[in-house]
Design an enzyme around this catalytic site. Structure first.
Site, PDB file in Angstrom:
ATOM      1  N   ASP A  73      -2.928  15.836  -3.948  1.00 30.42           N
ATOM      2  CA  ASP A  73      -2.014  15.733  -2.823  1.00 30.42           C
ATOM      3  C   ASP A  73      -1.725  14.290  -2.426  1.00 30.42           C
ATOM      4  O   ASP A  73      -2.586  13.617  -1.864  1.00 30.42           O
ATOM      5  CB  ASP A  73      -2.650  16.491  -1.645  1.00 30.42           C
TER       6      ASP A  73
ATOM      7  N   ASP B   2       5.801  13.543  -1.644  1.00 29.96           N
ATOM      8  CA  ASP B   2       4.629  14.380  -1.412  1.00 29.96           C
ATOM      9  C   ASP B   2       4.485  15.465  -2.474  1.00 29.96           C
ATOM     10  O   ASP B   2       5.235  16.433  -2.489  1.00 29.96           O
ATOM     11  CB  ASP B   2       4.744  15.004  -0.016  1.00 29.96           C
TER      12      ASP B   2
END
Ligand SMILES: *[C@@H]1O[C@H](CO)[C@@H](O)[C@H](O)[C@H]1NC(C)=O
Ligand SMILES: *[C@@H]1O[C@H](CO)[C@@H](O)[C@H](O)[C@H]1NC(C)=O
Length: 428
Positions: free
Chosen positions: A90, A318
């Site tokens: 992430d 992201d």
């Protein structure tokens, strides 16, 4: 001359480039949309957001880290001998945590209040809780721990483990995790492959994780953003690797493969310490970060069809978000330009999968990038597609846009931890 070559070779021997294969899964979100359970789940999310509002104004805004839409996951190992964990890689967070053997042994084993709502219960509570509420005479049934089906780290089985003990807690948009810290060797990649081995890495050992994570296939989360974003300012594992001189260059490259509507197949590569010459063009355009917390930078404009806006915003890249999020007036206008309509119940833009929408055009650092239609048309079943944008309310804090997987599938992203920049290259 000979000496120089020798020095160069020694340099190469001590630092390197490592590749980490990922799997692509169908997100929990897409599964729920296809199954028709998404509206009720959204109701729960809104409830959580509002419940938190009076205590912390910031959390009224949408959290970047809502993990129900995660699509790309990979293995890491911790300890000696290695214990494997499947994690979300992430770039939108900066802490590593996995469940500890004691996860779920805590006292919170009764049914939480929200389980009395049948809609919430089906997603978030053990079935014993849901049936208890219908039968008021029964005594509270213990809630199965969200940790029940997770891999758990056993520090007593690792010879390289160093006790730390400090407590930590991380709040996400839809859940939380907490526990204590430990230190051990963390390896990026599957056991038996050419792993990036990072000794002396501090990580979270979760003793409790929200029910929210129970149905996810993942064990934990590996945050790859900057230390300044990390809860308790713990050095993120990759930052730790760079500090120890384990990488050729202080950056990593993400290639996410376009796989369409499939579940659990190989689907992307993270390259630590260098570029990915197999999957990405060597022609990389870099821009400086506007904030080195997330990988946050400036986006000059966005448009599709006849619509375009050049207001300029702070955006983040992201890997942990499957869509592109932005201010609602702009996402509405983009949707309108292609004939997608917002469904209040589902909280998403629907469009006919056969629609001819053309490319989404984005300008960054004066350079135009185009995202193909196939990246932003996501099958929702029955010939319906989602238009992969969502209204994102930053609440005036942090970035206004989240460029998630549709963007990263189209362009390899090079995350410059050392130079505090980000680069984009065509996928090959
Ligand atoms: C993770 O490791 C398990 C075995 O421990 C393996 O079955 C699985 O395919 C791996 N997944 C990925 C994404 O590498
Ligand atoms: C937690 O519970 C599990 C299962 O009952 C047990 O195996 C484990 O030893 C316990 N761990 C701790 C630290 O109490």
């Amino acid at each position: 001359m000979k000496l120089l070559i020798l020095v160069a070779l020694l340099g190469l021997a001590s630092a390197a480039v490592f590749q980490h294969d990922l799997s692509k899964i169908e997100s929990k979100r897409t599964k729920m949309i296809k199954a028709g359970t998404w509206p009720a789940y959204r109701k729960y999310k809104d409830f959580l957001r509002l419940a938190k509002a009076p205590h912390n104004l910031k959390s009224v805004a949408q959290n970047v880290n809502d993990y129900e839409d995660v699509e790309y996951i990979g293995n890491i190992t911790i300890g000696t001998p290695e214990q494997t964990f499947l994690v979300i890689l992430d770039t939108g967070s900066a802490n590593l945590w996995v469940p500890d053997t004691s996860c779920g042994n805590g006292s919170s084993s009764t049914c939480p209040d929200y389980c009395s709502d049948a809609d919430f219960c089906q997603f978030l509570c053990d079935t014993s809780c849901c049936s208890f509420k219908k039968n008021a005479i029964a005594k509270p049934a213990p809630k199965a721990s969200a940790c029940a089906n997770k891999r758990k780290f056993d520090s007593t089985k690792s010879t390289t483990y160093v006790k730390n003990g400090q407590t930590w807690e991380i709040q996400y948009g839809t859940g939380s995790a907490n526990g204590f810290l430990g230190q051990d060797t963390v390896r990026f990649g599957d056991a038996g492959t050419n792993q990036l081995v990072v000794p002396n890495t501090i990580f979270g050992q979760a003793t409790s994780i929200s029910t929210f994570f129970a149905q996810d296939p993942i064990d934990g989360i590996l945050g790859l953003a900057f230390q300044s974003l990390a809860v308790d300012n713990i050095p993120p594992p990759l930052v730790n690797a760079i500090s120890q001189g384990l990488l050729d260059q202080p950056l990593f490259t993400v290639y996410l493969q376009e796989k369409g509507n499939v579940d659990n197949v190989r689907g992307g590569v993270f390259t630590y310490g260098g570029l990915d010459s197999t999957h990405c063009s060597s022609d990389v355009s870099y821009v400086p970060l506007s904030s080195a917390t997330y990988f946050q930078f400036r986006m000059d404009s966005i448009g599709i069809g006849s619509y375009s806006s050049n207001q300029g915003w702070d955006v983040i890249s992201d890997t942990g978000t499957s869509f592109i999020g932005g201010p609602q007036d702009i996402t509405d206008a983009l949707a309108n330009a292609v004939g997608a309509t917002y469904d209040d119940q589902y909280g998403t833009y629907f469009i006919d999968c056969g629609a001819n929408i053309g490319q989404t055009k984005i300008t960054i650092g004066g350079k135009q990038y185009a995202i193909d239609a196939k990246q932003v048309l996501v099958d929702a079943g029955n010939g319906q597609c989602e238009f992969a944008f969502f209204p994102f309310n930053s609440g005036g804090f942090g970035p206004s846009w989240i460029l998630g997987d549709p963007w990263i599938r189209q362009y390899c992203n090079v995350y410059g931890l050392g130079k505090k920049n980000i680069g984009f290259a065509k996928t090959l």
